[in-house]
Design an enzyme around this catalytic site. Structure first.
Site, mmCIF file in Angstrom:
data_model
loop_
_atom_site.group_PDB
_atom_site.id
_atom_site.type_symbol
_atom_site.label_atom_id
_atom_site.label_comp_id
_atom_site.label_asym_id
_atom_site.label_seq_id
_atom_site.Cartn_x
_atom_site.Cartn_y
_atom_site.Cartn_z
ATOM 1 N N SER A 1 0.928 -1.213 -0.050
ATOM 2 C CA SER A 1 -0.102 -0.227 0.045
ATOM 3 C C SER A 1 0.763 1.368 0.056
ATOM 4 O O SER A 1 0.386 2.267 -0.601
ATOM 5 C CB SER A 1 -0.867 -0.100 1.105
ATOM 6 O OG SER A 1 -1.750 -1.202 1.051
ATOM 7 N N ALA A 2 2.004 1.136 0.398
ATOM 8 C CA ALA A 2 2.836 2.734 0.734
ATOM 9 C C ALA A 2 4.024 2.711 0.195
ATOM 10 O O ALA A 2 4.831 1.473 -0.091
ATOM 11 C CB ALA A 2 3.120 2.742 2.310
#
Length: 187
Positions: free
Chosen positions: A10-11
């Site tokens: 996600s990051a």
């Protein structure tokens, strides 16, 4: 028959290395990866490319079900699209395959657990923000990208992909900044 690997985190500051290495060790070729939220399919260009490319008899391989998505409906829609193309999904941890019906049932349950986990995370995050605001210490999230740099590069004629590559971010982040600037009221 190809084994196509898909890795996602996600990051931007998270690493895909462990997932990619695991997919390589399973014989996946090609392997597509991206750093984007799994909350929805929006902005997941690599997943879209895999789903466009995959053919009858091919296998999509992910390390864990939550890497495919955090929304049960999205995961089941992906499985349905694979079915329509005559392809199937294999999850490595725990080992699940949509070649059989029991795998579909387990995948549905895992998708629901993943979605519930995401809701818990968001709820804890909201509670933490509310508590910080009540104490007067909340200042909001920090911007990870220099918005002015994105807009300057765009004005200088750089394309979205070139901006994303130069700044080490996703194209979707660039699109959001450019889009939010276009919607901002002029003074």
């Amino acid at each position: 028959m190809a084994r196509i690997g898909y890795a996602r985190c996600s990051a931007q500051d998270q690493s895909l290395d462990i997932q990619v290495e695991r997919l390589k060790s399973e014989g996946c070729q090609p392997i597509r990866s991206e750093k984007v939220s799994g909350a929805s399919r929006d902005g997941r260009t690599e997943l879209a490319a895999v789903l466009d490319f995959i053919r009858k008899g091919d296998e999509l391989v992910v390390v864990r079900a939550d890497r495919l998505g955090r929304d049960t409906r999205d995961v089941l829609n992906i499985v349905h699209e694979l079915d329509q193309r005559g392809a199937f999904l294999t999850v490595l941890d725990p080992h699940i395959s949509t070649r059989g019906e029991s795998g579909r049932i387990v995948l549905t349950v895992l998708g629901m657990v993943s979605q519930m986990e995401r809701r818990f995370v968001l709820e804890r995050q909201r509670e933490g923000i509310q508590a910080a605001k009540a104490k007067g210490v909340y200042k909001g999230g920090t911007r990870r990208l220099d918005r002015e740099k994105v807009l300057t590069m765009k004005a200088d004629g750089h394309g979205t992909a070139a901006i994303a590559k130069a700044l080490g971010c996703s194209r979707m982040q660039v699109y959001r900044i450019i889009g939010s600037e276009a919607q901002a009221p002029s003074v």
